[in-house]
Write a protein that holds these residues in place. Sequence first.
Motif, mmCIF file in Angstrom:
data_model
loop_
_atom_site.group_PDB
_atom_site.id
_atom_site.type_symbol
_atom_site.label_atom_id
_atom_site.label_comp_id
_atom_site.label_asym_id
_atom_site.label_seq_id
_atom_site.Cartn_x
_atom_site.Cartn_y
_atom_site.Cartn_z
ATOM 1 N N VAL A 67 0.843 -1.107 0.031
ATOM 2 C CA VAL A 67 -0.083 -0.047 0.074
ATOM 3 C C VAL A 67 0.782 1.263 0.063
ATOM 4 N N LEU A 68 1.854 1.269 0.936
ATOM 5 C CA LEU A 68 2.771 2.272 1.110
ATOM 6 C C LEU A 68 3.460 2.636 -0.105
ATOM 7 N N ASN A 69 4.022 1.636 -1.135
ATOM 8 C CA ASN A 69 4.485 1.673 -2.465
ATOM 9 C C ASN A 69 3.885 2.262 -3.419
ATOM 10 N N LYS A 70 2.416 1.964 -3.376
ATOM 11 C CA LYS A 70 1.366 2.500 -4.513
ATOM 12 C C LYS A 70 0.992 4.043 -3.995
ATOM 13 N N GLN A 71 1.181 4.148 -2.829
ATOM 14 C CA GLN A 71 0.786 5.615 -2.226
ATOM 15 C C GLN A 71 1.891 6.434 -2.956
ATOM 16 N N GLU A 119 4.104 10.353 -7.071
ATOM 17 C CA GLU A 119 5.218 10.653 -7.979
ATOM 18 C C GLU A 119 4.376 11.231 -9.458
ATOM 19 N N THR A 120 3.328 10.522 -9.531
ATOM 20 C CA THR A 120 2.371 10.699 -10.783
ATOM 21 C C THR A 120 2.035 12.132 -10.692
ATOM 22 N N ILE A 121 1.623 12.261 -9.508
ATOM 23 C CA ILE A 121 0.884 13.625 -9.175
ATOM 24 C C ILE A 121 1.800 14.802 -9.290
ATOM 25 N N HIS A 122 3.077 14.549 -8.950
ATOM 26 C CA HIS A 122 4.068 15.595 -8.765
ATOM 27 C C HIS A 122 4.769 15.841 -10.252
#
Length: 294
Positions: free
Chosen positions: A72-76, A81-84
């Motif tokens: 879950v933390l890796n997906k978060q 990263e995608t948002i940034h």
Amino acid sequence: MSSLSEFQLLSVLAQEMNMRKASERLFVSQPALSQRLQTIEKEWGTKLFIRSQKGLALTPAGEHVIQFVNDVLNKQEKVRETIHALQDGVSGTLKIAVASIVGQNWLPQVLKKFIDTYPQAKISLVTGWSSEILKCLYDDQVHIGIIRGTPDWKGLKIHLFSDQLLLVDREITRPEQVLETERPFIQFKSDSNYYQEIQDWWMRNFKTYPKKTIVVDQIETCKQMTFNGIGYSILPAITLNHTEKNLFKIPLVDENGEPLKRDTWLLGYESAFQLKQVSAFVELIKEYISEFHS
């Protein structure tokens, strides 16, 4: 269901396996951490950790929960990263794994320039042997890796620089003098082909083993023992600068008379290079190397 902050707590506990160390990393008291863990375990309906005087150990149920938590933390992190990447400017976390020798002697100047240029970006840095760096890349724990030697890597790779191997000592001025001295040959043994390369050079030139040897597992130890006159060693030029006094540095050559060198490479997957913080770092490295060699 536990919140992301509680997932982070569980992840840190699983990394440290020690209540005191985990509480220090999480900036909470041990009693408060223990209370929060009890609450989380109550939510899951089972014990996740076994406490003992030696520290913590995961229960079988805990192993499954921690694997889920880390997923879950890796997906978060990937979503962040995608948002940034969609936003203007360079931000987000740059995750790097670097061979220790590069992390100690070359990377700090580059990171300083990166931080000054992109103050909104964060850095997560792991150092170790080159095999450990490759594992971090294969396990998708970092964006890019910087290793020594010739990489067996199918993704993107950029050659950063080569540096010479030097015989370093306070007394020896010619390689053949190693056969006369009673002082030990101080060797750095790593998991790369560096150690074997030195062995091959030695046998090719001298056809016999050193009279005395001291083998260490840290190149900085090897360097300091040499600097203090305990013995002689073979060191990459990256570990040396022009401030060392009363040291002889003799370049090694191969059977064709060409300088023996070690290569340093930057590796990563193409998807990571598309992230703004990664592409910015790579471009900055290229500029730094260009300026250094100009």
